[in-house]
Design a protein around this motif. Structure first.
Motif, mmCIF file in Angstrom:
data_model
loop_
_atom_site.group_PDB
_atom_site.id
_atom_site.type_symbol
_atom_site.label_atom_id
_atom_site.label_comp_id
_atom_site.label_asym_id
_atom_site.label_seq_id
_atom_site.Cartn_x
_atom_site.Cartn_y
_atom_site.Cartn_z
ATOM 1 N N SER A 19 -9.106 5.052 -13.329
ATOM 2 C CA SER A 19 -9.057 5.716 -14.635
ATOM 3 C C SER A 19 -8.108 5.014 -15.599
ATOM 4 C CB SER A 19 -8.633 7.181 -14.472
ATOM 5 O OG SER A 19 -9.576 7.883 -13.695
ATOM 6 N N ALA A 20 -7.045 4.406 -15.045
ATOM 7 C CA ALA A 20 -6.058 3.714 -15.880
ATOM 8 C C ALA A 20 -6.526 2.324 -16.304
ATOM 9 C CB ALA A 20 -4.731 3.609 -15.148
ATOM 10 N N GLY A 21 -7.620 1.841 -15.699
ATOM 11 C CA GLY A 21 -8.152 0.533 -16.091
ATOM 12 C C GLY A 21 -7.806 -0.599 -15.156
ATOM 13 N N CYS A 22 -7.352 -0.277 -13.948
ATOM 14 C CA CYS A 22 -7.080 -1.319 -12.955
ATOM 15 C C CYS A 22 -8.409 -1.943 -12.510
ATOM 16 C CB CYS A 22 -6.361 -0.693 -11.768
ATOM 17 S SG CYS A 22 -5.919 -1.849 -10.469
ATOM 18 N N ASP A 23 -8.403 -3.247 -12.258
ATOM 19 C CA ASP A 23 -9.625 -3.954 -11.875
ATOM 20 C C ASP A 23 -9.772 -4.143 -10.370
ATOM 21 O OD1 ASP A 23 -10.700 -4.712 -14.583
ATOM 22 O OD2 ASP A 23 -8.700 -5.608 -14.714
ATOM 23 N N LEU A 24 -8.641 -4.230 -9.653
ATOM 24 C CA LEU A 24 -8.704 -4.543 -8.229
ATOM 25 C C LEU A 24 -7.484 -3.953 -7.532
ATOM 26 C CD1 LEU A 24 -10.060 -6.229 -5.912
ATOM 27 C CD2 LEU A 24 -8.579 -8.109 -6.593
ATOM 28 N N LEU A 25 -7.697 -3.395 -6.351
ATOM 29 C CA LEU A 25 -6.602 -2.853 -5.559
ATOM 30 C C LEU A 25 -6.507 -3.628 -4.251
ATOM 31 C CD1 LEU A 25 -4.428 -0.724 -4.904
ATOM 32 C CD2 LEU A 25 -6.263 0.765 -4.074
ATOM 33 N N PHE A 26 -5.282 -4.030 -3.913
ATOM 34 C CA PHE A 26 -5.016 -4.741 -2.666
ATOM 35 C C PHE A 26 -4.171 -3.836 -1.782
ATOM 36 C CE2 PHE A 26 -2.400 -8.186 -0.464
ATOM 37 C CZ PHE A 26 -3.401 -8.489 0.452
ATOM 38 N N THR A 27 -4.702 -3.475 -0.612
ATOM 39 C CA THR A 27 -4.013 -2.547 0.286
ATOM 40 C C THR A 27 -3.950 -3.142 1.700
ATOM 41 O OG1 THR A 27 -6.074 -1.384 0.779
ATOM 42 C CG2 THR A 27 -4.728 -0.513 -1.007
ATOM 43 N N PRO A 28 -3.135 -4.160 1.902
ATOM 44 C CA PRO A 28 -3.081 -4.800 3.216
ATOM 45 C C PRO A 28 -2.363 -3.932 4.246
ATOM 46 C CG PRO A 28 -1.369 -5.684 1.830
ATOM 47 C CD PRO A 28 -2.163 -4.740 0.954
ATOM 48 N N SER A 29 -2.640 -4.183 5.509
ATOM 49 C CA SER A 29 -1.917 -3.514 6.587
ATOM 50 C C SER A 29 -0.606 -4.248 6.849
ATOM 51 C CB SER A 29 -2.758 -3.512 7.859
ATOM 52 O OG SER A 29 -2.923 -4.843 8.329
#
Length: 288
Positions: free
Chosen positions: A88-98
């Motif tokens: 909703s805020a306009g982020c394009d990509l999320l990185f969630t590594p372990s």
């Protein structure tokens, strides 16, 4: 219906995605977080959009920056809600590594990044090794993403100072953008740890900011009895049921406050029940 936020968990995937962005001439911004996002985090994304074409947020609860008696295991993890908010805020990509992806050889064998000077004292004294963990993960994220800009909140002033020095000392070609602290209408700085407060504590917590403002008023008016102002602020917090860890007036570079300066930062940390709260306020001497 808006497509779900693209979320990656592997470094190779991330680098491949970002290589394609760079090939298109896009400027990349990074917003590092530990998740459990609130409006302050989303302000970072909104600010990043003003400086870049492609916004990468990361969510990683970094074990290296938690001491043994701190809340690593219980730190709130709210990935689904965070993905919705970031999209909703306009982020394009999320990185969630372990943890295994970030520290493949184990945490004990991980090379650490130590930023001397600004990481010492204040929270660095109360949380030994904390800023080594912060500097290490930020360095790794900078290497993973290789952003043009990165956004951090002013609420964690010492952390921001550590990152600025890290970038300067290690010659990262990254512009660090600091974003003002987002507060509730009562003045409480937004923080994921506010979730730990009881309703009664939540009502009392804005005293932290009120105490900062009271000290700032004195300082701006010309009262440079720094130790006395620190003592008065600690006493006020104690009277209100806080357990103050420190109140300190420093120069903006975190060196000891000097009488000749025209601008200072007041930094504060206190426990309310079991919850540790921090805040700060930049103060300019009145010109009158």
């Amino acid at each position: 219906m808006k497509a779900p936020l693209k979320t990656l968990v592997e470094i190779s995937q991330l680098r491949e995605e970002l290589a394609a962005c760079r090939a298109q001439g896009k400027k990349i911004a990074l917003v590092p977080t530990m998740g459990n996002l609130h409006q302050g985090h989303l302000r970072l994304v909104e600010e990043a959009k003003r400086h870049a074409d492609f916004i990468v947020a990361s969510i990683f609860v970094n074990p290296l920056q938690f001491n043994p008696d701190e809340d690593y295991e219980s730190y709130p993890r709210t990935l689904a809600e965070d993905q919705t908010k970031l999209a909703s805020a306009g982020c394009d990509l999320l990185f969630t590594p372990s943890v295994e992806v970030v520290y493949p050889n184990g945490q004990e064998n991980q090379t650490r990044v130590v930023v001397p000077g600004v990481s010492e004292g204040l929270c660095g004294q109360k949380r030994p090794g904390h800023f080594d963990g912060v500097a290490t993960i930020v360095t790794k994220l900078f290497n993973f993403v290789q952003p043009d800009v990165a956004c951090f909140g002013q609420k964690d002033y010492q952390q921001l100072s550590v990152i600025r020095k890290l970038v300067e000392d290690l010659s990262f070609a990254i512009k660090i953008i600091d974003v003002p602290t987002h507060r509730t209408p009562e003045g409480l700085a937004l923080s994921s740890r506010n979730n730990y407060l009881t309703p009664e504590q939540l009502a009392k917590a804005p005293t932290l900011y009120a105490t900062l403002k009271e000290a700032a008023k004195e300082l701006a008016a010309g009262n440079t009895h720094f130790n006395e102002l620190n003592h008065q602020a600690r006493a006020r917090l104690a009277e209100q049921g806080f357990a103050p860890e420190y109140v300190e007036i420093r120069n903006l570079d975190l060196s000891p406050a000097s009488l000749t300066a025209n601008t200072w930062v007041i930094l504060i940390a206190a426990r309310l029940g079991k919850t540790r709260l921090i805040d700060n306020l930049i103060v300019q001497r009145d010109s009158n």
